[in-house]
Design a protein around this motif. Structure first.
Motif, PDB file in Angstrom:
ATOM      1  N   ARG A  78      27.509  -5.286  -5.344  1.00  0.00           N
ATOM      2  CA  ARG A  78      27.404  -3.838  -5.203  1.00  0.00           C
ATOM      3  C   ARG A  78      28.798  -3.288  -4.911  1.00  0.00           C
ATOM      4  NH1 ARG A  78      22.755  -0.312  -2.433  1.00  0.00           N
ATOM      5  NH2 ARG A  78      21.564  -1.828  -3.620  1.00  0.00           N
ATOM      6  N   LEU A  79      29.201  -2.278  -5.684  1.00  0.00           N
ATOM      7  CA  LEU A  79      30.527  -1.701  -5.553  1.00  0.00           C
ATOM      8  C   LEU A  79      30.439  -0.221  -5.198  1.00  0.00           C
ATOM      9  CD1 LEU A  79      32.222  -3.058  -8.833  1.00  0.00           C
ATOM     10  CD2 LEU A  79      32.254  -4.117  -6.574  1.00  0.00           C
ATOM     11  N   TYR A  80      31.441   0.263  -4.462  1.00  0.00           N
ATOM     12  CA  TYR A  80      31.594   1.692  -4.202  1.00  0.00           C
ATOM     13  C   TYR A  80      32.981   2.107  -4.677  1.00  0.00           C
ATOM     14  CZ  TYR A  80      27.389   1.263  -1.387  1.00  0.00           C
ATOM     15  OH  TYR A  80      26.101   1.024  -0.976  1.00  0.00           O
ATOM     16  N   LEU A  81      33.021   3.171  -5.492  1.00  0.00           N
ATOM     17  CA  LEU A  81      34.271   3.634  -6.068  1.00  0.00           C
ATOM     18  C   LEU A  81      34.721   4.931  -5.414  1.00  0.00           C
ATOM     19  CD1 LEU A  81      33.545   3.178  -9.905  1.00  0.00           C
ATOM     20  CD2 LEU A  81      34.252   1.452  -8.230  1.00  0.00           C
ATOM     21  N   LEU A  94      22.441  -9.761  -4.698  1.00  0.00           N
ATOM     22  CA  LEU A  94      21.782 -10.147  -5.940  1.00  0.00           C
ATOM     23  C   LEU A  94      20.552  -9.276  -6.169  1.00  0.00           C
ATOM     24  CD1 LEU A  94      21.412 -11.993  -8.382  1.00  0.00           C
ATOM     25  CD2 LEU A  94      20.108 -13.555  -6.906  1.00  0.00           C
ATOM     26  N   GLN A  95      20.546  -8.590  -7.302  1.00  0.00           N
ATOM     27  CA  GLN A  95      19.387  -7.808  -7.716  1.00  0.00           C
ATOM     28  C   GLN A  95      19.141  -8.058  -9.196  1.00  0.00           C
ATOM     29  OE1 GLN A  95      20.975  -3.991  -5.805  1.00  0.00           O
ATOM     30  NE2 GLN A  95      18.796  -3.787  -5.377  1.00  0.00           N
ATOM     31  N   HIS A  96      17.929  -7.771  -9.629  1.00  0.00           N
ATOM     32  CA  HIS A  96      17.572  -7.976 -11.025  1.00  0.00           C
ATOM     33  C   HIS A  96      17.207  -6.635 -11.650  1.00  0.00           C
ATOM     34  CE1 HIS A  96      17.067 -11.999  -9.240  1.00  0.00           C
ATOM     35  NE2 HIS A  96      17.389 -12.437 -10.438  1.00  0.00           N
ATOM     36  N   MET A  97      17.814  -6.357 -12.811  1.00  0.00           N
ATOM     37  CA  MET A  97      17.646  -5.074 -13.475  1.00  0.00           C
ATOM     38  C   MET A  97      16.882  -5.253 -14.780  1.00  0.00           C
ATOM     39  SD  MET A  97      19.304  -3.858 -11.059  1.00  0.00           S
ATOM     40  CE  MET A  97      20.803  -3.530 -10.128  1.00  0.00           C
ATOM     41  N   THR A  98      15.919  -4.402 -15.014  1.00  0.00           N
ATOM     42  CA  THR A  98      15.183  -4.453 -16.266  1.00  0.00           C
ATOM     43  C   THR A  98      15.010  -3.033 -16.782  1.00  0.00           C
ATOM     44  OG1 THR A  98      13.219  -5.345 -17.354  1.00  0.00           O
ATOM     45  CG2 THR A  98      12.916  -4.451 -15.124  1.00  0.00           C
ATOM     46  N   SER A  99      14.131  -2.842 -17.744  1.00  0.00           N
ATOM     47  CA  SER A  99      13.919  -1.512 -18.314  1.00  0.00           C
ATOM     48  C   SER A  99      12.426  -1.212 -18.376  1.00  0.00           C
ATOM     49  CB  SER A  99      14.523  -1.417 -19.725  1.00  0.00           C
ATOM     50  OG  SER A  99      13.914  -2.347 -20.608  1.00  0.00           O
ATOM     51  N   TRP A 100      12.109   0.074 -18.282  1.00  0.00           N
ATOM     52  CA  TRP A 100      10.708   0.490 -18.334  1.00  0.00           C
ATOM     53  C   TRP A 100      10.054   0.026 -19.622  1.00  0.00           C
ATOM     54  CZ3 TRP A 100       7.610   3.086 -21.636  1.00  0.00           C
ATOM     55  CH2 TRP A 100       6.374   3.518 -21.153  1.00  0.00           C
ATOM     56  N   PHE A 226      26.656  -3.430  -9.631  1.00  0.00           N
ATOM     57  CA  PHE A 226      25.866  -2.255  -9.287  1.00  0.00           C
ATOM     58  C   PHE A 226      26.790  -1.267  -8.575  1.00  0.00           C
ATOM     59  CE2 PHE A 226      21.407  -1.105  -7.382  1.00  0.00           C
ATOM     60  CZ  PHE A 226      21.456   0.107  -8.049  1.00  0.00           C
ATOM     61  N   PRO A 227      27.527  -0.432  -9.331  1.00  0.00           N
ATOM     62  CA  PRO A 227      28.504   0.475  -8.725  1.00  0.00           C
ATOM     63  C   PRO A 227      27.913   1.843  -8.354  1.00  0.00           C
ATOM     64  CG  PRO A 227      28.758   0.511 -11.081  1.00  0.00           C
ATOM     65  CD  PRO A 227      27.635  -0.452 -10.790  1.00  0.00           C
ATOM     66  N   PHE A 228      28.502   2.445  -7.307  1.00  0.00           N
ATOM     67  CA  PHE A 228      28.101   3.764  -6.825  1.00  0.00           C
ATOM     68  C   PHE A 228      29.340   4.630  -6.624  1.00  0.00           C
ATOM     69  CE2 PHE A 228      24.762   0.940  -5.559  1.00  0.00           C
ATOM     70  CZ  PHE A 228      23.593   1.680  -5.475  1.00  0.00           C
ATOM     71  N   PHE A 229      29.131   5.932  -6.746  1.00  0.00           N
ATOM     72  CA  PHE A 229      30.140   6.895  -6.308  1.00  0.00           C
ATOM     73  C   PHE A 229      29.420   7.993  -5.548  1.00  0.00           C
ATOM     74  CE2 PHE A 229      32.222  11.043  -7.058  1.00  0.00           C
ATOM     75  CZ  PHE A 229      33.375  10.826  -6.313  1.00  0.00           C
ATOM     76  N   HIS A 230      29.945   8.312  -4.362  1.00  0.00           N
ATOM     77  CA  HIS A 230      29.381   9.360  -3.522  1.00  0.00           C
ATOM     78  C   HIS A 230      30.422  10.431  -3.245  1.00  0.00           C
ATOM     79  CE1 HIS A 230      25.602   7.299  -2.213  1.00  0.00           C
ATOM     80  NE2 HIS A 230      26.321   6.217  -2.453  1.00  0.00           N
ATOM     81  N   GLN A 235      25.694  11.903  -6.024  1.00  0.00           N
ATOM     82  CA  GLN A 235      25.666  10.445  -6.075  1.00  0.00           C
ATOM     83  C   GLN A 235      25.445  10.050  -7.525  1.00  0.00           C
ATOM     84  OE1 GLN A 235      22.147   8.137  -5.019  1.00  0.00           O
ATOM     85  NE2 GLN A 235      23.379   6.792  -3.750  1.00  0.00           N
ATOM     86  N   ILE A 236      26.209   9.063  -7.987  1.00  0.00           N
ATOM     87  CA  ILE A 236      25.971   8.505  -9.305  1.00  0.00           C
ATOM     88  C   ILE A 236      26.052   6.989  -9.208  1.00  0.00           C
ATOM     89  CG2 ILE A 236      28.405   8.694 -10.035  1.00  0.00           C
ATOM     90  CD1 ILE A 236      27.279   9.342 -12.896  1.00  0.00           C
ATOM     91  N   LEU A 237      25.221   6.319  -9.962  1.00  0.00           N
ATOM     92  CA  LEU A 237      25.166   4.860  -9.959  1.00  0.00           C
ATOM     93  C   LEU A 237      24.872   4.383 -11.374  1.00  0.00           C
ATOM     94  CD1 LEU A 237      21.839   3.910 -10.031  1.00  0.00           C
ATOM     95  CD2 LEU A 237      21.994   5.247  -7.917  1.00  0.00           C
ATOM     96  N   ALA A 238      25.104   3.109 -11.617  1.00  0.00           N
ATOM     97  CA  ALA A 238      24.852   2.560 -12.948  1.00  0.00           C
ATOM     98  C   ALA A 238      24.613   1.064 -12.856  1.00  0.00           C
ATOM     99  CB  ALA A 238      26.017   2.854 -13.889  1.00  0.00           C
ATOM    100  N   TYR A 239      23.923   0.529 -13.862  1.00  0.00           N
ATOM    101  CA  TYR A 239      23.718  -0.914 -13.944  1.00  0.00           C
ATOM    102  C   TYR A 239      23.293  -1.270 -15.372  1.00  0.00           C
ATOM    103  CZ  TYR A 239      18.967   0.742 -12.736  1.00  0.00           C
ATOM    104  OH  TYR A 239      17.781   1.428 -12.673  1.00  0.00           O
ATOM    105  N   VAL A 240      23.487  -2.521 -15.721  1.00  0.00           N
ATOM    106  CA  VAL A 240      23.153  -2.999 -17.064  1.00  0.00           C
ATOM    107  C   VAL A 240      21.682  -3.381 -17.125  1.00  0.00           C
ATOM    108  CG1 VAL A 240      23.606  -4.793 -18.784  1.00  0.00           C
ATOM    109  CG2 VAL A 240      25.505  -3.782 -17.506  1.00  0.00           C
ATOM    110  N   ILE A 241      21.040  -2.960 -18.216  1.00  0.00           N
ATOM    111  CA  ILE A 241      19.627  -3.267 -18.439  1.00  0.00           C
ATOM    112  C   ILE A 241      19.461  -3.895 -19.826  1.00  0.00           C
ATOM    113  CG2 ILE A 241      18.879  -1.387 -16.943  1.00  0.00           C
ATOM    114  CD1 ILE A 241      18.209   0.237 -19.475  1.00  0.00           C
ATOM    115  N   PRO A 242      18.294  -4.450 -20.133  1.00  0.00           N
ATOM    116  CA  PRO A 242      18.082  -4.985 -21.480  1.00  0.00           C
ATOM    117  C   PRO A 242      18.337  -3.931 -22.549  1.00  0.00           C
ATOM    118  CG  PRO A 242      16.355  -5.727 -20.008  1.00  0.00           C
ATOM    119  CD  PRO A 242      17.145  -4.717 -19.243  1.00  0.00           C
ATOM    120  N   GLY A 243      18.768  -4.390 -23.722  1.00  0.00           N
ATOM    121  CA  GLY A 243      19.091  -3.494 -24.818  1.00  0.00           C
ATOM    122  C   GLY A 243      17.897  -3.237 -25.726  1.00  0.00           C
TER     123      GLY A 243
END
Length: 430
Positions: A78-81, A94-100, A226-230, A235-243
């Motif tokens: 987890r990152l903060y910019l 450690l977290q797991h990211m998926t898509s709806w 898993f980066p964040f900016f406050h 607040q904005i965040l982002a992460y990679v999910i399945p394509g």
């Protein structure tokens, strides 16, 4: 609740993730389950949304996904910019990211065997067809639910073009699962004293960008992180999910971003954002599919250039089909009850409680209900024990979401940025 001596006829109201998960687990017990979904199409449209797959979600997929389809991208850090895009804090997480859309198609494969590009044919053949029958009946909007002797009566009308949409029909069931979401009409009907859904004071702009289309500078902070900016009010965040079609192949995945933005719901800005390019006003969400008014999107892109770290601004500027969700609260039923109609129906998923997305717990709540409800049907735990656990989870996460959201959007986050201004002035008004 004593174990049933025969297969029950169960109707589930709502065919999104909570309804599907619960229906799968009850069908596997041998019961016959019909899902009534109000959407007029056989498949729900891709929500374009990423999901943090928490422990309960992973447990559900491990226990009930017979296709064994890989579903998650790991995030280890987890990152903060800061505003310039520098990493000002990092922590191992450690977290797991998926898509709806991937989870939805996995559930459809396991519930009623729907074929899709998301599930390989040899994987689909593994899906168990034992247990009870599973039917996904779309175009059925439920308008009433009441007791009918030892059964429950479900009243519905068609939402399919060309059919008589004024004709209300009735079906009887031994048991009903109410999974019609945070705006649950059935909860309002049967528990009218419970709180309704309310706006929390800010929106979530959302979108995705192909992993292959981002710069090396963006890859460094987004890929499997898993980066964040406050900042004040942001607040904005982002992460990679399945394509596309659920691929986990590196370079073909998507970067999913969420940008929280304070907007008064009585303002002209709110009305403009929630009105699509066809002039239709939306209450809770402006769906994906290139629906946003061009001027509204151009304004938000300029704000991204002015206010966000360059890596996040890049994501916003490269997004082709943004969408918006109003952040809302739905407190658990005020009487603490999830069992309705003298135990012939139960609330599940967001119809129990609607969490702010900061908790990443909405899908986990649905999975928890799907994992525990069969224990009631098998007689392993009482309805009271189930209700106690469900309500405890709902109360804790609903409160936690409010605390996280209010700190993020209306308070001071410990890793927030004042853009170098020691007074902490609102950078959106600079």
């Amino acid at each position: 609740m004593a174990p049933a001596s025969r297969p029950l006829d169960i109707i589930t109201i709502g065919g999104s993730l909570a309804g599907l998960m619960t229906s799968i687990s009850l069908r596997r017990l041998g019961h016959n389950v019909r899902i009534f979904e109000r959407s007029p199409t056989p498949l729900l449209h891709d929500q374009g949304a990423g999901i943090v797959a928490g422990g309960d979600t992973q447990d559900f997929l491990n226990d009930y996904d017979e296709t064994k389809t890989p579903s998650a991208v790991p995030s280890n850090t987890r990152l903060y910019l800061d505003k310039e895009g520098n990493v000002i804090h990092r922590e191992s997480s450690l977290q797991h990211m998926t898509s709806w859309d991937l989870v939805y198609h996995i559930c459809r494969a396991n519930f009623d065997g729907v074929k899709s590009e998301y599930i390989k044919p040899d994987h689909l053949s593994r899906a168990r067809r034992d247990g009870g029958q599973g039917m996904y009946q779309y175009g059925r909007q439920v308008v009433g639910l009441e007791s009918a002797g030892s059964k429950a009566k479900v009243s519905f009308r068609s939402t399919i073009d060309g059919e008589n949409q004024d004709d209300v029909k009735d079906e009887l069931a031994d048991f009903v699962v109410v999974a019609d979401g945070a705006s649950s009409e059935m909860r309002q009907l049967l528990s009218p004293s419970s709180p309704g859904r309310t706006y929390a004071g800010y929106l979530a702009f959302r979108g995705t960008v192909s992993e292959a289309d981002i710069t090396p500078e963006a890859v460094a902070v987004f890929v499997e992180k898993f980066p964040f900016f406050h900042a004040k009010g942001i607040q904005i965040l982002a992460y990679v999910i399945p394509g596309p079609n659920g691929t986990l192949e590196q370079g073909k995945r998507k970067v999913n971003w969420v940008w929280y933005w304070n907007v008064d719901d009585s303002s002209d800005e709110f009305r403009a954002i929630m009105t699509d390019k066809h002039g239709a006003r939306h209450k809770w969400s402006l769906p994906p599919g290139n629906n946003m008014v061009e001027d509204v999107w151009e304004t938000q892109k300029q704000r991204a250039r002015d206010l966000l770290p360059p890596q996040f601004a890049e994501l916003v500027l490269k997004t082709e089909s943004p969408f918006v969700q109003a952040v809302t609260d739905l407190e658990p039923p005020s009487d603490g009850k999830v069992w309705l109609l003298d135990g012939k129906a139960v609330l599940v998923g967001d119809s129990v409680a609607g969490f702010r997305p900061h908790t990443a717990a909405s899908t986990s709540q649905a999975a928890l209900h799907a994992l525990r409800l069969p224990q009631v049907f098998r007689g392993e735990i009482s309805r009271e024990k189930y209700e106690e656990e469900v309500m405890d989870f709902a109360k804790r996460l609903q409160k936690h979401g409010v605390e996280l959201g209010n700190r993020s959007q209306f308070g001071n986050h410990p890793f927030g940025s004042g853009y170098g201004d020691p007074s902490g002035a609102d950078p959106r008004k600079a």
